[in-house]
Design an enzyme around this catalytic site. Structure first.
Site, mmCIF file in Angstrom:
data_model
loop_
_atom_site.group_PDB
_atom_site.id
_atom_site.type_symbol
_atom_site.label_atom_id
_atom_site.label_comp_id
_atom_site.label_asym_id
_atom_site.label_seq_id
_atom_site.Cartn_x
_atom_site.Cartn_y
_atom_site.Cartn_z
ATOM 1 C CG ASP A 25 -2.056 0.967 1.126
ATOM 2 O OD1 ASP A 25 -2.382 1.387 0.001
ATOM 3 O OD2 ASP A 25 -2.627 1.314 2.171
ATOM 4 N NE ARG A 38 -4.246 6.815 -6.958
ATOM 5 C CZ ARG A 38 -4.132 6.474 -5.680
ATOM 6 N NH1 ARG A 38 -3.829 7.397 -4.779
ATOM 7 N NH2 ARG A 38 -4.306 5.223 -5.300
ATOM 8 C CB SER A 70 -8.454 -5.555 -3.601
ATOM 9 O OG SER A 70 -9.067 -4.293 -3.767
ATOM 10 C CG ASN A 73 -7.601 -2.145 -5.631
ATOM 11 O OD1 ASN A 73 -6.632 -2.901 -5.551
ATOM 12 N ND2 ASN A 73 -7.919 -1.298 -4.658
ATOM 13 C CB ILE A 200 -6.539 -7.496 7.170
ATOM 14 C CG1 ILE A 200 -8.024 -7.732 7.454
ATOM 15 C CG2 ILE A 200 -5.739 -7.607 8.448
ATOM 16 C CD1 ILE A 200 -8.308 -9.126 8.015
#
Length: 247
Positions: A25, A38, A70, A73, A200
């Site tokens: 992250d 980004r 994920s 995402n 998590i």
């Protein structure tokens, strides 16, 4: 890819984790702090993966699982998602032969149905090409979510029960793991999350029931081999009782 480092070898824990999982992250924040988009941070983060993979054999880590993308995402901007998918394709194509040279066994976990066909093909090819490798086991979680994984596993388990291949009376806590994406992997001993977030985020929910956790402020592109080594040393000093009382 691997470079010997005497300082890291000396820091190797005597009873370190066999399987380390990392929630990578902070790429976006790392880039924004430098006035860059980004995606610049995601590219820097991809380069960092190579360094950490190369450090694993020296530090006694046999399995490394990284959280790349994920199921949540997809909520990011279309530009960022498209850029990430392009990055994944380029990364796999670039690193595929390097994985073989370094004896790295690569697997992917997650739901591939939403991924584009070219990326899915590259994932299949990489798994096939590295299937004979006997060094570090690198698992990349791509379009992965812990709840989604358990849901898919439960569905397959239910189908086996309905088809008579599985007696429901024999279902216990050892049964479900056989249907998970990680069925061939040991549970992680240590889970690391970078960037200062202490959650998590739906990662390896079943598998990490008894994992040790490290939440650190370091942003993923700044996660060096030495930071990794220090965390492994910290793990070696922990008393893992798995519910048992101390003597």
């Amino acid at each position: 890819m691997a470079v010997k480092d005497d300082k890291l070898l000396q820091a190797q824990p005597t009873s370190g984790p066999r399987h380390v999982a990392i929630i990578m992250d902070g790429n976006g924040r790392w880039a924004q702090a430098r006035g860059r988009p980004r995606l610049f941070g995601h590219h820097a983060g991809a380069r960092r993966v190579r360094e950490i993979v190369s450090a694993c054999p020296e530090l006694g880590v046999d399995y490394l699982t990284i959280f790349a993308f994920s199921t949540e995402n997809w909520k990011r901007t279309q530009t960022e998602v498209a850029g990430l998918m392009a990055l994944f394709r380029r990364y796999i194509m670039k690193e595929m032969q390097e994985f073989v040279k370094e004896n790295v066994r690569v697997r992917f976990i997650g739901d591939r149905l939403r991924l584009d066909k070219q990326l899915s093909i590259l994932m299949d090819e990489t798994e096939t090409l590295t299937a004979h490798c006997t060094g570090i086991n690198l698992t990349i979680a791509l379009n992965y979510g812990g709840r989604d994984e358990v849901s898919r596993a439960t569905k397959r388990l239910a189908q086996d029960v309905a088809a008579g291949r599985l007696d429901p009376e024999n279902v216990d806590e050892e049964t479900l793991p056989k249907y998970l994406d990680t069925c061939v992997l040991p549970d992680p001993d240590l889970v690391i999350r970078t960037s200062g977030e202490a959650r998590i985020s739906n990662f390896l929910l079943w598998q990490s029931a008894y994992s040790e956790y490290e939440f650190i402020d370091t942003l993923w592109p700044d996660f060096t081999r030495q930071v990794f080594s220090d965390l492994l040393s910290n793990y070696g000093s922990r008393d893992r009782r798995f519910g048992a009382a101390t003597a």
